[in-house]
Design a protein around this motif. Sequence first.
Motif, PDB file in Angstrom:
ATOM      1  N   GLU A 262      49.568  83.425   3.938  1.00 16.56           N
ATOM      2  CA  GLU A 262      50.753  83.983   3.264  1.00 16.56           C
ATOM      3  C   GLU A 262      51.644  84.775   4.212  1.00 16.56           C
ATOM      4  O   GLU A 262      52.285  85.741   3.813  1.00 16.56           O
ATOM      5  N   TYR A 263      51.679  84.345   5.479  1.00 12.70           N
ATOM      6  CA  TYR A 263      52.566  84.936   6.486  1.00 12.70           C
ATOM      7  C   TYR A 263      52.292  86.428   6.710  1.00 12.70           C
ATOM      8  O   TYR A 263      53.155  87.156   7.192  1.00 12.70           O
ATOM      9  N   ARG A 264      51.115  86.887   6.365  1.00 13.20           N
ATOM     10  CA  ARG A 264      50.792  88.310   6.477  1.00 13.20           C
ATOM     11  C   ARG A 264      49.783  88.607   7.591  1.00 13.20           C
ATOM     12  O   ARG A 264      49.718  89.723   8.081  1.00 13.20           O
ATOM     13  N   MET A 265      48.965  87.620   7.951  1.00 13.82           N
ATOM     14  CA  MET A 265      47.902  87.880   8.926  1.00 13.82           C
ATOM     15  C   MET A 265      48.365  87.646  10.366  1.00 13.82           C
ATOM     16  O   MET A 265      47.973  88.370  11.281  1.00 13.82           O
ATOM     17  N   PHE A 266      49.205  86.623  10.565  1.00 10.20           N
ATOM     18  CA  PHE A 266      49.600  86.233  11.916  1.00 10.20           C
ATOM     19  C   PHE A 266      51.109  86.251  12.096  1.00 10.20           C
ATOM     20  O   PHE A 266      51.851  85.865  11.197  1.00 10.20           O
ATOM     21  N   LYS A 267      51.548  86.661  13.269  1.00 14.19           N
ATOM     22  CA  LYS A 267      52.914  86.407  13.691  1.00 14.19           C
ATOM     23  C   LYS A 267      53.025  84.912  13.991  1.00 14.19           C
ATOM     24  O   LYS A 267      52.029  84.257  14.307  1.00 14.19           O
ATOM     25  N   HIS A 268      54.252  84.404  13.937  1.00 14.43           N
ATOM     26  CA  HIS A 268      54.439  82.969  14.176  1.00 14.43           C
ATOM     27  C   HIS A 268      53.842  82.542  15.518  1.00 14.43           C
ATOM     28  O   HIS A 268      53.110  81.557  15.607  1.00 14.43           O
ATOM     29  N   GLY A 269      54.124  83.304  16.571  1.00 14.74           N
ATOM     30  CA  GLY A 269      53.620  82.943  17.895  1.00 14.74           C
ATOM     31  C   GLY A 269      52.104  82.992  17.986  1.00 14.74           C
ATOM     32  O   GLY A 269      51.489  82.198  18.710  1.00 14.74           O
ATOM     33  N   GLU A 270      51.492  83.910  17.242  1.00 13.32           N
ATOM     34  CA  GLU A 270      50.023  83.980  17.230  1.00 13.32           C
ATOM     35  C   GLU A 270      49.438  82.714  16.608  1.00 13.32           C
ATOM     36  O   GLU A 270      48.456  82.154  17.118  1.00 13.32           O
ATOM     37  N   ALA A 271      50.051  82.260  15.515  1.00 11.24           N
ATOM     38  CA  ALA A 271      49.581  81.025  14.872  1.00 11.24           C
ATOM     39  C   ALA A 271      49.809  79.823  15.777  1.00 11.24           C
ATOM     40  O   ALA A 271      48.976  78.909  15.840  1.00 11.24           O
ATOM     41  N   VAL A 272      50.921  79.827  16.507  1.00  9.17           N
ATOM     42  CA  VAL A 272      51.201  78.730  17.453  1.00  9.17           C
ATOM     43  C   VAL A 272      50.163  78.729  18.577  1.00  9.17           C
ATOM     44  O   VAL A 272      49.718  77.667  19.023  1.00  9.17           O
ATOM     45  N   GLY A 273      49.752  79.921  19.031  1.00  3.81           N
ATOM     46  CA  GLY A 273      48.700  79.994  20.047  1.00  3.81           C
ATOM     47  C   GLY A 273      47.425  79.310  19.573  1.00  3.81           C
ATOM     48  O   GLY A 273      46.810  78.517  20.301  1.00  3.81           O
ATOM     49  N   ILE A 274      47.007  79.607  18.339  1.00  2.00           N
ATOM     50  CA  ILE A 274      45.833  78.952  17.747  1.00  2.00           C
ATOM     51  C   ILE A 274      46.075  77.449  17.658  1.00  2.00           C
ATOM     52  O   ILE A 274      45.191  76.641  17.974  1.00  2.00           O
ATOM     53  N   GLY A 275      47.286  77.067  17.248  1.00  2.00           N
ATOM     54  CA  GLY A 275      47.618  75.649  17.123  1.00  2.00           C
ATOM     55  C   GLY A 275      47.584  74.918  18.453  1.00  2.00           C
ATOM     56  O   GLY A 275      47.161  73.748  18.521  1.00  2.00           O
ATOM     57  N   MET A 276      48.005  75.575  19.533  1.00  2.00           N
ATOM     58  CA  MET A 276      47.968  74.947  20.857  1.00  2.00           C
ATOM     59  C   MET A 276      46.528  74.752  21.333  1.00  2.00           C
ATOM     60  O   MET A 276      46.198  73.722  21.934  1.00  2.00           O
ATOM     61  N   VAL A 277      45.686  75.745  21.064  1.00  2.00           N
ATOM     62  CA  VAL A 277      44.265  75.593  21.419  1.00  2.00           C
ATOM     63  C   VAL A 277      43.682  74.379  20.688  1.00  2.00           C
ATOM     64  O   VAL A 277      42.982  73.542  21.283  1.00  2.00           O
ATOM     65  N   ALA A 278      43.994  74.263  19.402  1.00  2.00           N
ATOM     66  CA  ALA A 278      43.482  73.140  18.607  1.00  2.00           C
ATOM     67  C   ALA A 278      44.022  71.804  19.119  1.00  2.00           C
ATOM     68  O   ALA A 278      43.266  70.844  19.301  1.00  2.00           O
TER      69      ALA A 278
END
Length: 364
Positions: A262-278
């Motif tokens: 719900e856009y509350r736990m991660f900043k956009h860039g933090e989520a992108v970091g996880i996405g790049m690792v994946a």
Amino acid sequence: MSSVIKVNLPEQSYEIAIAPGSLDQLGEQMSGVKLGQKVLLVSNPMIFKHYGERAIASLKKAGFEVASYNLPAGERYKTLNSIQKLYDIALENRLERSSTMVALGGGVIGDMVGFAAATWLRGINVVQVPTSLLAMVDSAIGGKTGVNHPHGKNLIGAFHQPRFVLIDPEVLKTLPAREFRAGMAEVIKYGVIWDTELFDQLEASKHLEQLRYVKAELIQNILTRSCQAKADVVSKDEKEAGLRAILNYGHTIGHAVESLTEYRMFKHGEAVGIGMVAAGQIAVELGLWQAADTERQNALIKKAGLPTKLPANIEIAAIIDALQLDKKVKSGKVRFVLPTQIGVVKVTDEVPPDTISQVLASMR
């Protein structure tokens, strides 16, 4: 240190000006673009407190008639309700087709103001004045605008190119450290998808997690090379018909993680970091990328102070389901941007769901 980058487009090309202290020249720079007299400057309360009056003073000095409005800060306010407020203010101030909305803020403000400008009177001018690293290197450039739907990020939007982008690196001094780190995710992205020299420069830097550790020369280079990469891609593919899809590297799973929390736990860039690792690990599993390269990428993401693990409370099945709502789904197939070497990626919809699940499980 200053640089000007041209975004070459068939209908309306524009410039990105990058120079320390340039916020005070905003009005003068906009005068050179030949815009209408009426301007609505939109920001959020914190950004406006730091830079709003300076921007307005510069605009008024150049002869613009200026109104201003502040939207609440945060991704969860990136909704159609906020856009409605901008329409009300536009009506109240009698904005015309020659008028301009100026977005003074980070990616959330830039996306919302861009969308409001795209849809008010079927399209008026917008000028982007990004104040976060993420907005400077990514969201302020290229004309992608929009708001979130409760079930997915940026599902409502339009392409609407700015008339001008002004980047003043000095405004980063008031950027919270977490926001700076989030912006570094997009910078690392450019290194992986497009610019091996930028990747090497980031790798050679001792610190990337806080602005005070990064030399001004490297910041200018990060901004210039990242903006040039974005400009190159957008100039070749304005509306994501092909090449531009590579800019979504790390975003497919990143967006799913954002919406599920719900856009509350991660900043956009933090989520992108996880996405790049994946995405990097998926590429290794499919035999597209060397394990040594994904380790280099992940080490850089960690050095920038970004997360690389999935929180235990997000169900993997929920992520798989959320991927089906991604804007890039075509004929029911999820499209992934996957690296083949540092500086080169490919877009594919041939990723087995079992591989996605296996990689996500390994990231707990």
